[in-house]
Design a protein around this motif. Structure first.
Motif, mmCIF file in Angstrom:
data_model
loop_
_atom_site.group_PDB
_atom_site.id
_atom_site.type_symbol
_atom_site.label_atom_id
_atom_site.label_comp_id
_atom_site.label_asym_id
_atom_site.label_seq_id
_atom_site.Cartn_x
_atom_site.Cartn_y
_atom_site.Cartn_z
ATOM 1 N N ILE A 1 1.023 -1.108 -0.301
ATOM 2 C CA ILE A 1 -0.084 -0.295 0.279
ATOM 3 C C ILE A 1 0.878 1.578 -0.142
ATOM 4 C CG2 ILE A 1 -1.638 -0.894 0.712
ATOM 5 C CD1 ILE A 1 -1.209 -0.128 3.692
ATOM 6 N N PRO A 2 0.171 3.009 -0.384
ATOM 7 C CA PRO A 2 1.166 3.327 -0.397
ATOM 8 C C PRO A 2 1.647 3.859 0.769
ATOM 9 C CG PRO A 2 -1.198 3.915 -0.980
ATOM 10 C CD PRO A 2 -1.027 2.602 -0.834
ATOM 11 N N ASP A 3 2.634 5.078 0.349
ATOM 12 C CA ASP A 3 3.831 5.283 2.040
ATOM 13 C C ASP A 3 2.293 6.142 2.924
ATOM 14 O OD1 ASP A 3 5.498 3.960 1.847
ATOM 15 O OD2 ASP A 3 6.732 5.718 0.951
ATOM 16 N N CYS A 4 1.103 6.948 2.225
ATOM 17 C CA CYS A 4 0.914 8.105 2.602
ATOM 18 C C CYS A 4 -0.896 8.501 2.801
ATOM 19 C CB CYS A 4 1.172 9.479 2.304
ATOM 20 S SG CYS A 4 2.569 9.282 2.691
ATOM 21 N N ALA A 5 -1.479 8.397 3.017
ATOM 22 C CA ALA A 5 -2.864 8.606 2.532
ATOM 23 C C ALA A 5 -3.167 9.786 1.478
ATOM 24 C CB ALA A 5 -3.407 9.906 4.451
ATOM 25 N N PRO A 6 -4.332 9.371 0.906
ATOM 26 C CA PRO A 6 -4.184 9.570 -0.160
ATOM 27 C C PRO A 6 -4.691 11.092 0.009
ATOM 28 C CG PRO A 6 -6.359 8.582 -0.154
ATOM 29 C CD PRO A 6 -5.449 7.967 1.193
ATOM 30 N N GLN A 7 -4.528 12.300 -0.873
ATOM 31 C CA GLN A 7 -5.117 13.424 -0.805
ATOM 32 C C GLN A 7 -6.694 13.760 -1.291
ATOM 33 O OE1 GLN A 7 -3.136 15.147 1.242
ATOM 34 N NE2 GLN A 7 -3.736 16.885 0.342
ATOM 35 N N ASP A 8 -6.537 13.354 -2.102
ATOM 36 C CA ASP A 8 -7.773 12.756 -2.287
ATOM 37 C C ASP A 8 -8.825 11.605 -2.536
ATOM 38 O OD1 ASP A 8 -8.331 15.408 -3.691
ATOM 39 O OD2 ASP A 8 -7.202 14.992 -5.530
ATOM 40 N N PRO A 9 -10.254 11.652 -2.230
ATOM 41 C CA PRO A 9 -11.007 10.426 -1.867
ATOM 42 C C PRO A 9 -10.747 9.423 -2.611
ATOM 43 C CG PRO A 9 -12.521 12.345 -1.722
ATOM 44 C CD PRO A 9 -11.129 12.628 -3.115
ATOM 45 N N GLU A 10 -10.701 8.411 -2.466
ATOM 46 C CA GLU A 10 -11.050 6.735 -3.515
ATOM 47 C C GLU A 10 -12.501 6.588 -3.455
ATOM 48 O OE1 GLU A 10 -7.714 4.430 -3.141
ATOM 49 O OE2 GLU A 10 -6.565 5.535 -1.089
ATOM 50 N N ASP B 1 -12.607 0.822 -5.657
ATOM 51 C CA ASP B 1 -10.877 0.546 -4.907
ATOM 52 C C ASP B 1 -10.843 0.174 -3.671
ATOM 53 O OD1 ASP B 1 -10.689 2.785 -7.303
ATOM 54 O OD2 ASP B 1 -10.097 4.770 -5.871
ATOM 55 N N VAL B 2 -11.142 0.913 -2.278
ATOM 56 C CA VAL B 2 -11.157 0.005 -1.037
ATOM 57 C C VAL B 2 -10.979 -1.390 -1.644
ATOM 58 C CG1 VAL B 2 -11.708 0.304 1.733
ATOM 59 C CG2 VAL B 2 -11.648 2.405 -0.259
ATOM 60 N N TRP C 1 0.155 6.113 7.971
ATOM 61 C CA TRP C 1 -0.593 7.855 8.028
ATOM 62 C C TRP C 1 -0.335 8.794 8.591
ATOM 63 C CZ3 TRP C 1 -4.226 5.046 3.608
ATOM 64 C CH2 TRP C 1 -3.497 4.006 2.778
ATOM 65 N N LYS D 1 2.031 11.055 9.402
ATOM 66 C CA LYS D 1 2.515 11.931 8.648
ATOM 67 C C LYS D 1 1.157 12.916 8.424
ATOM 68 C CE LYS D 1 5.175 8.217 6.167
ATOM 69 N NZ LYS D 1 5.521 7.679 5.204
ATOM 70 N N MET D 2 -0.224 12.717 8.577
ATOM 71 C CA MET D 2 -0.848 13.531 8.304
ATOM 72 C C MET D 2 -0.922 15.477 9.354
ATOM 73 S SD MET D 2 -4.273 10.818 7.012
ATOM 74 C CE MET D 2 -5.332 12.532 7.822
ATOM 75 N N ARG E 1 -9.151 6.542 3.321
ATOM 76 C CA ARG E 1 -9.008 6.574 1.596
ATOM 77 C C ARG E 1 -10.278 6.706 1.062
ATOM 78 N NH1 ARG E 1 -7.054 0.506 -0.579
ATOM 79 N NH2 ARG E 1 -7.502 1.923 -1.983
ATOM 80 N N MET E 2 -11.521 7.113 1.538
ATOM 81 C CA MET E 2 -12.868 7.581 1.628
ATOM 82 C C MET E 2 -13.184 9.377 1.237
ATOM 83 S SD MET E 2 -15.186 4.487 1.166
ATOM 84 C CE MET E 2 -14.719 2.567 1.930
ATOM 85 N N TYR E 3 -12.476 9.152 2.354
ATOM 86 C CA TYR E 3 -12.189 11.272 2.417
ATOM 87 C C TYR E 3 -11.534 11.611 1.654
ATOM 88 C CZ TYR E 3 -16.781 11.062 5.492
ATOM 89 O OH TYR E 3 -17.505 11.016 5.338
ATOM 90 N N GLY E 4 -9.927 11.519 2.078
ATOM 91 C CA GLY E 4 -8.914 11.392 1.640
ATOM 92 C C GLY E 4 -7.976 12.480 2.407
ATOM 93 N N VAL E 5 -7.439 13.030 2.388
ATOM 94 C CA VAL E 5 -6.748 13.864 3.681
ATOM 95 C C VAL E 5 -7.728 15.442 2.849
ATOM 96 C CG1 VAL E 5 -4.870 15.807 4.145
ATOM 97 C CG2 VAL E 5 -4.573 13.032 3.368
ATOM 98 N N THR E 6 -7.884 16.021 1.884
ATOM 99 C CA THR E 6 -8.851 17.690 1.735
ATOM 100 C C THR E 6 -10.386 17.082 2.356
ATOM 101 O OG1 THR E 6 -9.608 16.275 -0.305
ATOM 102 C CG2 THR E 6 -7.562 18.119 -0.058
#
Lengths: 485, 485
Positions: free
Chosen positions: A42-51, A55-56, B121, B124-125, B367-372
């Motif tokens: 899995i990625p190193d960081c949480a995604p910026q934008d919603p998935e 996907d999940v 994750w 880091k956020m 993942r489903m919200y994303g950081v933003t």
């Protein structure tokens, strides 16, 4: 995700869970992964934008399932059972939806009141003495803890506070630290490690009481160590009796131990984490005789009573003992009804402040199985364990290492610990079934615990044939290599 | 109930939960029931024979809902928020389905490994210093606790063990009890009651450090009490700093306090239970400056980050400090991979032994919200709290009692505590909104916390108009009856 999408995805998840549990016997019970397997996937960081949910969702089979030990597989015979049932899963969905945090009566009256009444129901099912029930105006009552470890810790802390107050009232010159330094708790040498840990947390000494050749603590063993310790100036204050020890499901002799504790003014806590569920069957209730001498009692419906983790049921005779150990009352947690005798603020009964609406699980399970349904579940497991015992006894290469009372069989190849370690290794490396070991005295022993709700005679038979075959293979190479000592 | 029925009933429950949450604003936020309401509504004992799902289901509205405080109503402004979101509910369904008990790596590798990575994750956020992250071979790392109370307790216990070992290595003649009797922990006079409770459990003294007129602990206040205590022979060992106190969301001055703790060899734990979620927004991250001096840090995604209870995130710089305080290792909990540096056995990081697969909730939500998406949620709440602040400030009958930094407003009518108690009483008796009070110094204050995920500007405006009208009514009778002092 809005409510409309939740309706769609929630139903997909219901089907996924149903599929998972229906076909769990097709999955390898123990995973193939090596430590550190997940991070690179899995990625190193949480995604910026919603998935998206898709996907999940697709990552569940790709990333999670390869690393899951399948506790509800009928080929899982390790540790003790973890309870699971459909009514409990439904109740947990409701619990999540309501999402209240029931630390006080006012924070959600239903959450507190259903818990009190459910613990009365459960207490009656195992025929607990009236004093442990809340009833309409009892001094006792039950509470749901997260685990037996917490129940043990809470009771040890309550006993500690009670004893310190008592000793100080008789010897006002002693400081709390003086007294703490002399307090000593006791448990069987077969007791769960959480008892030692509770003493460590509470900052008091703990001593093992020697169990006998049945791995049971009897009155004379406790009496002996108490006398020695009192003579050397220590203050015995707490004894944790175990009904159904983790290594071999042995039972301490409450009827001998209880009167000693009462006479010596020692808090007796009973840890029946696994075995307690069996007491709903009249034929096993005698194992609980002597509970009338205890101050607190605990067992885990989340082990063997089809209530999903976490739901550890604890009762005390005097709720004031628990509350007295902890009560701190800032204004933002006070409420209008606080002084009414009917109000229970469970935050005073536990370590955390917050608490979920866990009694819903009990309510759903007790009603949808009924007492008879739950009794059937227990009896099936005990029947299967005797079936396995019988198979072991028919094979003269093996021995049974402790009396089989409920759903656990301790067995081993007659021979060295190394031989048995090699057998366990070959069983767990084949990954067709999963077991864990224990030591009984100096003997390395294999524990076979009947675990899954859906385990049947065929699975037990398969497990035995598999073990037996692996033993045959092992013994051939073992003798060949002259490893036997 | 078999899998087929679960599919049907599970989907009904999904719809019930969706309906409940979609129409929660139509329900009265605080229930009408009186203490003891539930017991007469249900039987005295569990049923012998199974009941149907329909029987149980219809009792939800009849028996449970009348006693529920609706924490997710947009009219709920009490305590602090309890997080809830659809992705978290989905994750919890999966968690229940898998139903593993992840006390060790082997008990379910995915459960342990996803948790470690999710805490990275999340760390880091909020831009936690590298030392707190597990990474591939870090000495620190994160863990999910059940509550901030447990995180505080665990860190206090780790600090206690570390200090006792240190002092004993320098003064081998001292017993553990001698040292325990001299240990002293510290926290702000505004700190949560769970800090005092942790000290009570750990059997050590705790002292309040005076906060200043902004309800903040500064370096000089801590220094003063440390100097006094050291001079009188005590051993300071633990300081719990609070970021976002429960009464008024004030912030201790980490940049002054941290260096003092480091110099004095005092474990600094940071409790940011509520406020911590805000640190994912760059404009609030400065509130966390100084975390680099801390030994442990904790905040609750289950409060303000849309992850349903329970999910309390805790990080330590040195995992060996936690493990060292507790490690006990019976054979049945050992496993093949134990000595590998990649393996984490989370049971050594917490009070209970068992643990659910809670990191799934974090994974789904992040993942489903994303950081933003999560930043938007925080910013909306902060915006709404300033809206409410603004409304209060425009009404000269009222005063704001503490700086509004995040989502909490402390306010009161200018006048006596009795007047404000009467106002709160009329608000909570009307049951259109729900609030709880606190004391700031000797002042009785109303706390207005932005809580629900779905709360909007219209709800805040409604709440203010309602409060304002009740105040008008109250002031009329109050002046008429000459109650004002």
């Amino acid at each position: 995700m809005d409510a409309a999408e939740f309706r769609k995805r929630g139903k997909e998840m219901v089907d996924y869970v149903a599929d998972y549990l229906e076909k769990i016997d097709k999955r390898q019970v123990f995973p193939d992964v090596e430590p550190g397997y997940l991070r690179p996937l899995i990625p190193d960081c949480a995604p910026q934008d919603p998935e998206s949910f898709e996907d999940v969702f697709k990552d569940i089979e790709k990333i999670i399932m390869p690393g899951v030990t399948h506790w509800h597989s009928p080929y899982f015979f390790a540790y003790f059972p973890a309870a699971s049932s459909f009514p409990a899963l439904l109740a947990d969905m409701l619990c999540g939806g309501i999402g209240c945090v029931g630390f006080s009566w006012a924070a959600s009256p239903a959450c507190t009141e259903l818990e009190t009444v459910m613990l009365d129901w459960l207490g009656k099912m195992i025929n607990l003495p009236e004093e442990f029930l809340a009833g309409k105006d009892g001094q006792g009552g039950g509470v749901i803890q997260g685990s037996a470890s917490e129940a043990t810790l809470i009771s040890l802390l309550a006993a500690r506070t009670k004893t310190i107050r008592q000793v100080q009232s008789e010897n006002p010159e002693l400081t709390e630290a003086d007294i703490m330094g002399r307090l000593v708790a006791y448990a069987s040498d077969q007791a769960h490690s959480s008892v030692e840990r509770a003493a460590l947390i509470g900052g008091v000494k703990i001593k093992n009481v020697s169990s006998d050749d049945k791995f049971t603590v009897c009155g004379s063993a406790l009496k002996k160590v108490l006398d020695e310790d009192k003579a050397s100036g220590l203050i015995p204050f707490f004894f944790c009796a175990t009904l159904g020890t983790t290594p071999c499901c042995s039972f301490d002799r409450l009827l001998e131990l209880g009167p000693i504790c009462n006479k010596e003014n020692i808090w007796m806590h009973i840890d029946a984490a696994y075995a307690g569920s069996a007491f709903i069957c009249p034929e096993f209730r005698h194992l609980l005789n002597g509970v009338e001498f205890a101050d607190s009692f605990n067992f885990n419906p989340h082990k063997w009573l089809l209530v999903n983790f976490d739901c550890s049921a604890m009762w005390v005779k005097k709720r004031s003992d628990l509350i007295g150990a902890f009560k701190l009352e800032p204004l933002y947690l006070q409420h209008h009804h606080q002084e009414s005798g009917l109000v229970t603020d469970y935050r005073h009964w536990q370590i955390p402040l917050g608490r979920r609406f866990r009694s819903l699980k009990l309510w759903f399970v007790l009603r949808m199985y009924g007492v008879t349904g739950l009794q059937e579940h227990i009896r099936k497991h005990v029947r299967l364990s005797h079936q396995f015992e019988h198979l072991v006894l028919q094979d003269e290469r093996f021995e049974i290492c402790a009396e089989v009372v409920l759903g656990l069989i301790c067995f081993r190849l007659k021979g060295s610990n190394e031989l048995n370690k090699a057998l366990l290794k070959s069983i767990n490396e084949a990954k067709k079934i999963h077991l864990v070991p224990c030591y009984l005295r100096e003997k390395f022993v294999l524990r076979f615990a009947i675990c899954s709700r859906t385990v049947e005679s065929t699975h037990v038979k398969f497990a035995w044939q598999h073990i037996s075959q692996l033993a045959t293979d092992l013994l051939q190479t073992w003798e060949h290599n002259d490893h036997q000592q």
